[in-house]
Design a protein around this motif. Structure first.
Motif, PDB file in Angstrom:
ATOM      1  N   SER A 203     -26.360 119.026  18.841  1.00 26.63           N
ATOM      2  CA  SER A 203     -26.246 120.466  19.066  1.00 26.63           C
ATOM      3  C   SER A 203     -27.397 120.991  19.918  1.00 26.63           C
ATOM      4  O   SER A 203     -27.264 122.021  20.591  1.00 26.63           O
ATOM      5  N   PRO A 210     -21.557 124.683  26.025  1.00 28.23           N
ATOM      6  CA  PRO A 210     -21.121 125.397  24.811  1.00 28.23           C
ATOM      7  C   PRO A 210     -20.104 124.617  23.980  1.00 28.23           C
ATOM      8  O   PRO A 210     -20.187 124.608  22.755  1.00 28.23           O
ATOM      9  N   ARG A 213     -21.990 121.685  22.323  1.00 27.04           N
ATOM     10  CA  ARG A 213     -22.931 122.228  21.353  1.00 27.04           C
ATOM     11  C   ARG A 213     -22.209 122.645  20.071  1.00 27.04           C
ATOM     12  O   ARG A 213     -22.639 122.343  18.958  1.00 27.04           O
ATOM     13  N   GLU A 214     -21.069 123.299  20.233  1.00 22.70           N
ATOM     14  CA  GLU A 214     -20.302 123.768  19.075  1.00 22.70           C
ATOM     15  C   GLU A 214     -19.752 122.607  18.266  1.00 22.70           C
ATOM     16  O   GLU A 214     -19.771 122.622  17.038  1.00 22.70           O
ATOM     17  N   ALA A 217     -22.513 121.074  16.257  1.00 18.22           N
ATOM     18  CA  ALA A 217     -23.041 121.996  15.245  1.00 18.22           C
ATOM     19  C   ALA A 217     -22.103 122.144  14.064  1.00 18.22           C
ATOM     20  O   ALA A 217     -22.548 122.348  12.932  1.00 18.22           O
ATOM     21  N   ASN A 218     -20.788 122.012  14.303  1.00 20.77           N
ATOM     22  CA  ASN A 218     -19.817 122.344  13.261  1.00 20.77           C
ATOM     23  C   ASN A 218     -18.924 121.190  12.837  1.00 20.77           C
ATOM     24  O   ASN A 218     -17.963 121.409  12.084  1.00 20.77           O
TER      25      ASN A 218
END
Length: 280
Positions: A203, A210, A213-214, A217-218
């Motif tokens: 991330s 984007p 990264r998302e 992160a998730n």
């Protein structure tokens, strides 16, 4: 038309457990499914199951585990990564040949999808293997960020491991018409995921993208959403699981000959128990 679906979770070297379950199915000539979905290592396991090659998936895993061409920590900072994921194709083509003709014949009687993550969009894609791309799609579905080369290109599209975008595609299978799903897990049923160091690093590393990264992160949240769906399915959907009762001996990246065989034998036992239950 209703579909009986088999979903095989990924798990690196934990896939030895899954291979044991599927070898039990092969030995019992148990193949009631008309829809197959594999994620990462689960794609390899399904492939050997569809080809009917008893213990050949295990043999391939054991070969990879001891071969310096596949694992070399001196490559950790190289573009190829310390796991040479492309070596999978060489094993399947030369060392322990994968019977593509038999797998294709079985696939004519069912739908087969392998999950990979589109590196540009960060979205899951459910790829259909055929004679020309079967091994390519397995590699795309299994290409781990930071561990292997991190991407695999098919038709000019960059992919990596499907476990990051849809690690438990039970909801997607239901949306495709599946009404009876068996999920082969490599984690205990009650397991909830937390953000791993790989995801946290990803991330940050992909801060300029984007979509990526998302996804890093998730990713753990998507896994947990899959578990929640399994535990609380819609009223017109039946979901069963075969999962280890506790953590397997092998890890995603950590293993030994002894742990792989222990997990495999455990999987064989669980597979035989399941078949016996279904037939009685």
């Amino acid at each position: 038309m209703p579909k009986k679906c088999l979903i095989v979770e990924g798990g690196g070297f934990k896939t030895g457990f899954t291979l044991g379950i599927l070898d039990a199915f092969i030995s019992c000539q148990f193949r009631p499914f008309d829809f197959y979905i594999g994620i990462s290592g689960g794609s390899t396991a399904i492939s050997y199951f569809l080809s009917g090659q008893y213990r050949q998936g295990l043999s391939a895993m054991r070969l990879l585990a001891k071969d310096d061409q596949f694992l070399d920590f001196r490559r950790a900072l190289d573009r190829q990564g310390y796991m040479d994921i492309d070596f999978l194709a060489k094993v399947a083509e030369e060392r322990i040949p994968f019977d593509l003709d038999k797998a294709l014949a079985a696939a004519q009687q069912a739908e087969v999808r392998f999950v990979a993550t589109n590196r540009l969009t960060g979205q899951a894609e459910y790829l259909i293997p055929n004679r020309e791309n079967w091994l390519d799609i397995i590699i795309a579905s299994s290409t781990l960020p930071f561990v292997t080369k991190g991407k695999h290109i098919i038709n000019e599209v960059e992919y990596f491991d499907g476990g990051w975008s849809d690690p438990l595609p039970v909801k997607w299978a239901y949306e495709q018409g599946a009404d009876d799903i068996l999920v082969l897990r490599t984690w205990p049923e009650e397991t909830r995921s937390t953000q791993s160091w790989t995801d946290y690093f990803g991330s940050i590393y992909f801060n300029d993208s984007p979509a990526l990264r998302e996804i890093f992160a998730n990713c753990h949240l998507r896994y947990n959403e899959g578990v929640e769906f399994i535990e609380n399915p819609p009223s017109d959907l039946t979901i069963q699981q075969i999962a280890p009762s506790k953590l397997l001996k092998s890890g995603t990246y950590s293993y030994s000959k002894k742990t792989i065989m222990s997990d495999y034998r455990y999987g064989v036992d669980q597979g035989l128990v399941y078949v016996n239950q279904q037939r009685n």
